[in-house]
Design an enzyme around this catalytic site. Structure first.
Site, PDB file in Angstrom:
ATOM      1  N   ASP A 182     -58.949  35.589   4.111  1.00  0.00           N
ATOM      2  CA  ASP A 182     -57.174  35.116   3.602  1.00  0.00           C
ATOM      3  C   ASP A 182     -56.522  37.148   3.189  1.00  0.00           C
ATOM      4  O   ASP A 182     -57.449  37.234   2.059  1.00  0.00           O
ATOM      5  CB  ASP A 182     -56.602  34.138   2.197  1.00  0.00           C
ATOM      6  CG  ASP A 182     -55.034  34.859   2.652  1.00  0.00           C
ATOM      7  OD1 ASP A 182     -54.064  35.753   2.572  1.00  0.00           O
ATOM      8  OD2 ASP A 182     -54.475  33.763   2.193  1.00  0.00           O
ATOM      9  N   HIS A 183     -56.489  37.486   3.791  1.00  0.00           N
ATOM     10  CA  HIS A 183     -56.616  39.538   2.927  1.00  0.00           C
ATOM     11  C   HIS A 183     -56.203  39.247   1.952  1.00  0.00           C
ATOM     12  O   HIS A 183     -56.310  40.568   1.397  1.00  0.00           O
ATOM     13  CB  HIS A 183     -55.896  39.953   4.113  1.00  0.00           C
ATOM     14  CG  HIS A 183     -54.486  39.978   4.457  1.00  0.00           C
ATOM     15  ND1 HIS A 183     -53.626  39.304   4.292  1.00  0.00           N
ATOM     16  CD2 HIS A 183     -53.522  41.041   3.607  1.00  0.00           C
ATOM     17  CE1 HIS A 183     -51.851  39.268   3.999  1.00  0.00           C
ATOM     18  NE2 HIS A 183     -51.877  40.840   3.659  1.00  0.00           N
ATOM     19  N   HIS A 245     -51.224  33.200   0.459  1.00  0.00           N
ATOM     20  CA  HIS A 245     -51.374  34.006  -0.995  1.00  0.00           C
ATOM     21  C   HIS A 245     -50.199  34.140  -1.999  1.00  0.00           C
ATOM     22  O   HIS A 245     -51.468  34.237  -3.031  1.00  0.00           O
ATOM     23  CB  HIS A 245     -49.883  35.526  -0.145  1.00  0.00           C
ATOM     24  CG  HIS A 245     -50.420  35.691   1.518  1.00  0.00           C
ATOM     25  ND1 HIS A 245     -51.540  35.530   1.750  1.00  0.00           N
ATOM     26  CD2 HIS A 245     -49.946  36.631   2.043  1.00  0.00           C
ATOM     27  CE1 HIS A 245     -51.747  36.399   3.368  1.00  0.00           C
ATOM     28  NE2 HIS A 245     -50.772  36.601   3.345  1.00  0.00           N
TER      29      HIS A 245
END
Length: 476
Positions: A182-183, A245
């Site tokens: 997950d960036h 996020h």
């Protein structure tokens, strides 16, 4: 005759931490590689952190020269000034395998391309519905026993689908071999939250119900969905960024200090925090949709997908009981910034009642995007005011230490060297879906809002009794 699924082999700690001796990218001709992967690999090459061959795998009938051309276009397309010597070193690492992911022969050719590798790392930047098929193909070709597999989000679309996806993959891989990318977990600011909390004795005691009125997490974007309508209309803001996020920001800001730096100890602390978060309540959830969203290509004419989401979470443990965590995110808002904001309780007035304007709470803000930084909002006596007034103490992290690496640089390098700290674990994934599941099961109606506003006015009601939403500091 069908081939029985091989028994998943548990990787030893030693094997799990061995550096990759080949990096295999499935879907290397796709958009994600064009936008992120090639540029990140180039930056790793530039920093001297890349030391293995790179094998691209895709259905497109390309030559390796075409792959190199795509890499060059992708890197220069980011605005990066290309150093030919660095690019040549990178390009020499490339090879390419053409094949359909549903064809067993493709995995045989991959095996031939990486023959002799002892710690292959397979990066699947492909749609999630293909994860199981590709992992099965790799395992049945005998390629995963001592390797690692990196998969891109989303990890399911609810708790049940996340569990089913993991069960499918765990037939062939141990959890320690699976890196969920997950960036957002590669961002410098997220790590800085942990350092600020646990490396500073003057700050750590403040992160509790004893001092805080609320915690606000904002992820604002001034752009819209544009050409992502076909994808975005199926997911919306909650699934796109909140469940992954922003829940990671919640974990970093609220978890207890781990007993060590080993990846599992850090993940245990995160999951323990998630266990303490109560199920989200649809009564404390506001959805919005910006005017003009329905005109976007790929968006259903009667779509009720949210482009704005605001919600309240409550953490039922000793540190956080009674301190609401307010989360909001939205498209087409006035600014692009992500931040964590601690809003402190007001000091007693006593004799210090002279001030300019209404009281503003003390605040500590950690900015994650677009550049990491920190701001303190304190009361002080100012010569230009009567009595006390707020002052702001700002620092951009790049001013001390320089610019950090981009998120995908951090994550791809971590996957290559076998450091799983920044990758989510299955129990954490399922817990975040558990928290959000009531909002998926009983979503409230969407409210329209004007582009350039801070979302529907109903979002303001969410924080009633706890002050107001505070605008990101770059927008104030």
């Amino acid at each position: 005759m069908t081939t029985a699924a091989p028994e998943a082999k548990v990787s030893t700690t030693e094997q799990a931490q061995k550096p990759a001796d080949v990096f295999v990218v499935f879907g290397i001709t796709g958009d994600l590689a064009k936008v992120m992967t090639f540029h990140s690999l180039y930056r790793l090459e530039q920093r001297g952190l890349l030391d293995c061959p790179i094998v691209g795998v895709a259905v497109d009938d390309w030559t390796v020269d075409q792959l190199k051309d795509r890499a060059r276009e992708s890197i220069t397309g980011t605005g990066e000034s290309l150093d030919e010597k660095i690019f040549d070193r990178l390009a020499e690492r490339f090879s390419y395998v053409t094949g359909d992911f549903g064809d067993d022969a493709t995995y045989e050719r991959v095996g031939q391309a990486i023959d002799g590798a002892t710690t292959p790392v397979f990066y699947l930047e492909i749609p999630p519905f293909l994860f199981g098929r590709v992992v099965k193909g790799l395992a049945e070709a005998g390629l995963t026993e001592t390797g690692r597999v990196v998969v891109e989000k989303p990890f399911g679309h609810d708790r049940d689908s996340a569990h089913e996806l993991a069960a499918e993959i765990h037939q062939y891989l141990d959890e320690s071999q699976l890196y969920r990318i997950d960036h957002y977990l590669g961002k410098m600011g997220l790590e800085e939250i942990l350092f600020l909390r646990f490396a500073n004795s003057m700050l750590e005691p403040l992160w509790t119900r004893n001092y805080l009125e609320s915690v606000q997490i904002t992820m604002a974007e001034d752009f819209g969905v544009e050409d992502r309508g076909h994808f975005y209309d199926r997911v919306g803001a909650l699934q796109d960024v909140v469940v992954n996020h922003l829940m990671q920001v919640v974990a970093a800001s609220a978890m207890e200090i781990p007993s060590g730096t080993q990846p599992d100890l850090i993940k245990n602390a995160q999951v323990s925090l998630f266990h303490a978060v109560a199920d989200a309540d649809p009564a404390h959830y506001v959805r919005g949709q910006y005017d003009g969203y329905l005109d976007i290509d790929g968006v259903a004419a009667d779509s009720t997908t949210e482009t704005y989401a605001a919600l309240r979470l409550d953490i039922e443990n000793w540190r956080w009981a009674g301190v609401p965590f307010f989360i909001r995110t939205g498209k087409r808002l006035p600014a692009t910034q992500t931040e964590l904001r601690l809003v402190f309780k007001h000091a007693p007035r006593l004799g210090f009642h002279l001030r300019h304007g209404p009281p503003e709470p003390n605040q500590l803000i950690v900015k994650l995007d677009p550049t990491p930084g920190i701001r303190l909002v304190l009361d002080a006596h100012r010569a230009d005011r009567v009595g006390t007034a707020a002052i702001e103490l700002d620092m951009e992290f790049a001013e001390e230490g320089g610019e950090g690496p981009t998120p995908y640089e951090v994550l791809l390098h971590a996957a290559m060297v076998g450091n799983s700290t920044r990758f989510t674990r299955q129990d954490g994934v399922e817990e975040t879906w558990r928290i959000m599941q009531p909002l998926l099961d009983a979503p409230p109606p969407v409210h329209a809002y004007a582009p350039g506003s801070w979302g529907p006015t109903e979002g303001d009601d969410l924080v009633a009794g706890h002050g107001r939403w505070h605008e990101p500091w770059i927008a104030s």
